[in-house]
Design a protein around this motif. Structure first.
Motif: not given
Length: 659
Positions: A248-251, A523-529, A565-573
């Motif tokens: 959950l993100d921003q639940w 918006f971005a997705f930090p710690d995505w998987y 590490l360093g690639l765990n932040y999926l930036v937004g459009e």
């Protein structure tokens, strides 16, 4: 003697219910046929007797000629009666509505899942749980006191697609508690019943607790009352994420107060709305006449609660709680144990007649949602043994909550065209990419496009641009390949996240795939998987080269991947280089995955074994294409026959020569 009296009482009860049914008058209340005699099963039912009594219906406005579009208001009564020798705790029944029903109210029960009335229950039916009477005692323990043995649910709603002369009934009714077995329901006109008995094959766990044993779910809440007073209490809510792929993100958490309670203060969380007028003009203001409601946290019947940001974690007024203040992030334990739990506290004020410290009622209809996360369906609060906490003084002792309830939630699969992410397919042996399904993540009702048409095949580079910029590429590609284009073009997928699965090579001893993530949101997705389920290829998985990939053996052959590490932040459009002419650019992450064929003899990568059976992003199951890439003639890449290591060596040598 007691059994004879119980049987006689059951007969009297049935005839009373039947008399009430026959006395109800409406437009077609007399049309259903009623059973002439009580069903013999009610006398011989050593278990739980569940019945459904249709009480009539009336036409609703607007009146239309189309029978399928005509709305009817209906009334019915469902009854759950314990005729066995064991107490039934936390009863739940399934009613198989099948006439596109819209349930407006249900006195004596709540709809499992946290949905607000009115709620759509037609076609798929619904599960209902007891409130306020969740447990049904036996006739033996109560001397045949039906107020403790039985519950009657008065149902009101709207239904469609039935003729004026028919008697619309559910497909079935049954008890859904574990350990009970129900035969097919028997119908007699407007009456339906079933006797559910204990399943002899069910191995019942030995319950050593006073209350209901704690359940395991994908996500569960614990509602602990840790201090109790006559007119208020202090509660602590603990959220635990137990699923290896759940997230959950921003639940945002919502529930429904059933006894006019209101939240005075909170720690570790806050409510989105802070308006004292609901209290001042409601029953709260009439009772607490001298109360200062200006500083009250929330007076809504259905508050929306959110997590605090990390900046307030050490705030003396609203913070200072373990596991709080993570901006609504709940990660799976496979990523971070400490971020798989959230805690907040609230001070709750009560109203008459609950003005004593033992009158404690938890809120109902729990529901939680995130930003782009799985959909959770939650059950009702179940009373469990009080939670034990370490003594705050640090001594070797435990303190117990005054009372505790547990709410169990489970992830649900997205319905067709209701996903939040989607997958496209491509391969080295074809020049056409299969994009995400049409309306995979929903479509506007007034869309001027075909919602049911198959998506147009695309050149691979078209996956890099937004859908609005793909049309020209898709039409040009269809012209080159001499493919027919429909007059009404298919609608876009409307997904915020899309994932491309590309078969990169296929050789004798192994094969490779490339996975690319696209974020079309702002918006971005930090710690995505992301997680990939492979039915046949899973034993051959070797490694991912740009992601941190691990096997989840206990999650149906799943490969779990997250950014290094360093690639765990999926930036937004973001905008293109030249915003006036260039299309917007999505956030992107990519890796190559290698597989060996040593442990998967007979695998056929091209025919489907090389494509995933399920794909998840941040716990949400993504929509998969309905077809696989087809080989373009006899085309087969010569590089595909060479192991990836050899390809890398050749590339390095060529680059050295050029240099």
């Amino acid at each position: 003697m007691l059994m004879k009296k119980s049987g006689l009482s059951l007969k009297i009860l049935f005839w009373i219910v039947l008399a009430l049914f026959c006395s109800v008058k409406a437009q077609d209340y007399d049309s259903p046929e009623t059973p002439a005699t009580p069903p013999p099963e009610i006398e011989h039912c050593d278990g739980i007797f569940v019945s459904y009594l249709f009480q009539g219906r009336e036409k609703e406005y607007p009146f239309v000629k189309n029978v399928s579009a005509q709305a009817w208001s209906f009334k019915a009564m469902a009854t759950v009666l314990n005729t066995g020798s064991r107490e039934l705790k936390s009863w739940k029944i399934f009613i198989g509505f099948q006439h596109n029903e819209l349930l407006v109210s249900a006195d004596g029960a709540v709809v499992v899942g946290g949905d607000d009335f009115p709620v759509r229950v037609g076609n798929n039916g619904t599960v209902m749980a007891g409130y306020p009477q969740a447990d049904l005692k036996t006739a033996i323990d109560t001397a045949a006191d039906y107020t403790q043995m039985q519950v009657q649910i008065n149902l009101r709603g709207t239904q469609f697609g039935v003729s004026a002369k028919s008697t619309p009934m559910p497909r079935t009714i049954r008890l859904v508690n574990d350990g009970y077995k129900c035969p097919a329901a028997t119908r007699k006109g407007g009456y339906m019943y079933v006797c559910c008995r204990k399943d002899p094959k069910y191995k019942e766990k030995i319950i050593k607790t006073k209350f209901f044993p704690r359940q395991y779910g994908d996500l569960h809440f614990t509602y602990d009352v840790i201090r109790a007073y006559d007119n208020k209490y202090l509660a602590q809510v603990t959220i635990d994420n137990n699923h290896p792929l759940g997230r959950l993100d921003q639940w945002n958490l919502t529930w429904e107060w059933m006894r006019n309670e209101f939240i005075n203060t909170m720690r570790g969380a806050y409510t989105h709305k802070k308006d004292p007028s609901d209290c001042i003009y409601g029953p709260q203001g009439q009772y607490y006449r001298d109360f200062d409601f200006s500083s009250v946290m929330n007076c809504q019947k259905k508050p929306v609660i959110a997590d605090l940001p990390p900046e307030l974690q050490n705030d003396d007024n609203v913070g200072r709680l373990p596991y709080c203040c993570k901006n609504g992030a709940l990660l799976p334990k496979t990523m971070n144990d400490t971020k798989a739990r959230a805690i907040f506290q609230l001070e709750v004020f009560k109203l008459p007649p609950d003005m004593n410290r033992t009158a404690l009622t938890p809120p109902q209809n729990w529901k939680i949602e995130g930003l782009l996360n799985p959909t959770y369906k939650c059950g009702p609060p179940v009373r469990v043994d009080p939670t034990e906490f370490p003594d705050p003084s640090g001594i070797d002792a435990t303190t117990s909550a005054v009372a505790s309830w547990q709410v169990t939630c489970n992830m649900t699969r997205p319905k067709p065209k209701q996903a939040k992410c989607c997958v496209s397919y491509s391969a080295y042996y074809t020049d056409a990419a299969i994009p995400c399904n049409t309306c995979a993540c929903g479509c506007d009702e007034d869309a001027h496009c075909d919602k049911n048409a198959s998506p147009l095949l695309l050149p691979s580079d078209a996956l890099l641009v937004p859908f609005a910029n793909r049309t020209a590429k898709a039409l040009a590609f269809a012209g080159i390949k001499h493919r027919t284009v429909p007059k009404k073009l298919p609608c876009p997928d409307n997904c915020g996240v899309s994932i491309n699965w590309h078969i990169d090579s296929d050789y004798k001893n192994g094969w490779t795939a490339r996975i690319t993530l696209f974020n079309w949101e702002n918006f971005a997705f930090p710690d995505w998987y992301t997680a990939i389920q492979m039915k046949k290829a899973f034993p051959g998985f070797e490694r991912a080269y740009s992601f941190n990939a691990t096997r989840l053996a206990n999650a149906n052959n799943t490969i779990f991947m997250q950014g290094l590490l360093g690639l765990n932040y999926l930036v937004g459009e973001v905008n293109g280089t030249h915003p006036d002419s260039d299309p917007r650019v999505p956030g992107k992450q990519q890796t190559v995955i290698s597989f060996t064929k040593k442990h998967t003899p007979g695998i056929n990568v091209v025919q489907g074994d090389g494509f995933p059976s399920k794909v998840f992003f941040n716990g949400e199951e993504c929509a998969l294409p309905t077809q696989l890439p087809k080989r373009s003639g006899s085309h087969r890449s010569s590089v595909a026959m060479i192991p990836p290591v050899l390809v890398a060596v050749i590339t390095f040598l060529l680059m050295t020569v050029v240099a």
